[in-house]
Design a protein around this motif. Structure first.
Motif, PDB file in Angstrom:
ATOM      1  N   GLY A 168       5.823  -3.897   7.346  1.00 21.37           N
ATOM      2  CA  GLY A 168       6.402  -2.564   7.448  1.00 21.37           C
ATOM      3  C   GLY A 168       6.695  -1.932   6.094  1.00 21.37           C
ATOM      4  O   GLY A 168       6.346  -2.454   5.043  1.00 21.37           O
ATOM      5  N   THR A 169       7.372  -0.786   6.151  1.00 19.65           N
ATOM      6  CA  THR A 169       7.655   0.007   4.954  1.00 19.65           C
ATOM      7  C   THR A 169       9.101  -0.188   4.526  1.00 19.65           C
ATOM      8  O   THR A 169      10.014  -0.097   5.340  1.00 19.65           O
ATOM      9  N   VAL A 185       8.577   3.433  -2.616  1.00 16.35           N
ATOM     10  CA  VAL A 185       8.486   2.861  -1.278  1.00 16.35           C
ATOM     11  C   VAL A 185       7.054   2.378  -1.065  1.00 16.35           C
ATOM     12  O   VAL A 185       6.106   3.006  -1.525  1.00 16.35           O
ATOM     13  N   GLY A 186       6.913   1.246  -0.374  1.00 17.98           N
ATOM     14  CA  GLY A 186       5.581   0.726  -0.094  1.00 17.98           C
ATOM     15  C   GLY A 186       5.517   0.059   1.265  1.00 17.98           C
ATOM     16  O   GLY A 186       6.525  -0.403   1.801  1.00 17.98           O
ATOM     17  N   HIS A 187       4.324   0.017   1.826  1.00 21.21           N
ATOM     18  CA  HIS A 187       4.086  -0.644   3.108  1.00 21.21           C
ATOM     19  C   HIS A 187       3.518  -2.028   2.807  1.00 21.21           C
ATOM     20  O   HIS A 187       2.456  -2.141   2.201  1.00 21.21           O
ATOM     21  N   HIS A 188       4.207  -3.080   3.233  1.00 21.68           N
ATOM     22  CA  HIS A 188       3.856  -4.461   2.894  1.00 21.68           C
ATOM     23  C   HIS A 188       3.095  -5.135   4.038  1.00 21.68           C
ATOM     24  O   HIS A 188       3.424  -4.944   5.210  1.00 21.68           O
ATOM     25  N   ARG A 191       0.830  -1.193   0.000  1.00 16.61           N
ATOM     26  CA  ARG A 191       0.000   0.000   0.000  1.00 16.61           C
ATOM     27  C   ARG A 191       0.871   1.253   0.000  1.00 16.61           C
ATOM     28  O   ARG A 191       2.082   1.188   0.224  1.00 16.61           O
ATOM     29  N   HIS A 241       5.888   5.143  -7.633  1.00 18.18           N
ATOM     30  CA  HIS A 241       6.130   4.912  -6.208  1.00 18.18           C
ATOM     31  C   HIS A 241       7.394   4.082  -6.042  1.00 18.18           C
ATOM     32  O   HIS A 241       7.580   3.088  -6.740  1.00 18.18           O
ATOM     33  N   PRO A 267       2.670   4.307   1.431  1.00 15.49           N
ATOM     34  CA  PRO A 267       3.196   4.521   2.786  1.00 15.49           C
ATOM     35  C   PRO A 267       2.762   5.873   3.343  1.00 15.49           C
ATOM     36  O   PRO A 267       3.524   6.822   3.402  1.00 15.49           O
ATOM     37  N   SER A 268       1.521   5.954   3.747  1.00 16.45           N
ATOM     38  CA  SER A 268       0.965   7.210   4.224  1.00 16.45           C
ATOM     39  C   SER A 268       0.116   6.952   5.460  1.00 16.45           C
ATOM     40  O   SER A 268      -0.619   5.969   5.511  1.00 16.45           O
ATOM     41  N   ASN A 288       1.949  -7.613   9.483  1.00 11.44           N
ATOM     42  CA  ASN A 288       2.415  -6.323   9.001  1.00 11.44           C
ATOM     43  C   ASN A 288       3.934  -6.395   8.847  1.00 11.44           C
ATOM     44  O   ASN A 288       4.647  -6.596   9.832  1.00 11.44           O
TER      45      ASN A 288
END
Length: 112
Positions: A42-43, A59-62, A9, A57, A11-12, A40
């Motif tokens: 993380g980013t 960077v992403g949050h996985h 997602r 993008h 990273p916000s 979770n």
């Protein structure tokens, strides 16, 4: 059948991962499926830039969600996740169909 959904997602703080996982879990539960667990990760940096909504993008949050559901439920989840603007990428993988194949798989997916 056991499935694993891997999501990346934006990273916000405006788009927290629990809300996306809750949306996905709600779809699974409404169709008589079972959510085994959500992890979770993380980013961190993406392997290559991903384009979504006319922007690139890096960077992403996985996060990972493991669930038991029918194939029809999995298709419904794919349809919903493909329309979600908060997700950069996602993938749903079938882990197994027979009890002997999936009995020892935990709900949490550890990051190695």
């Amino acid at each position: 059948m056991l499935y694993e959904m891997i999501g990346v997602r934006l990273p916000s703080p405006a788009h927290p991962a629990p809300r996306i996982a809750k949306t996905a879990g709600k779809i699974v539960l409404e169709k008589n499926g079972v959510v085994r667990g959500v992890t979770n990760w993380g980013t961190f940096l993406l392997p290559k830039p991903a384009k979504k909504l006319q922007s690139s993008h890096h960077v992403g949050h996985h996060f990972i969600m493991r669930f038991d559901a029918s194939a029809r439920t999995q298709h419904s989840l794919r349809r919903t996740m493909s329309l979600d603007p908060r997700l950069i990428r996602y993938s749903i993988v079938k882990m197994g169909t027979k009890f002997e194949e999936i009995k020892d798989i935990a709900g949490q997916a550890s990051f190695k």
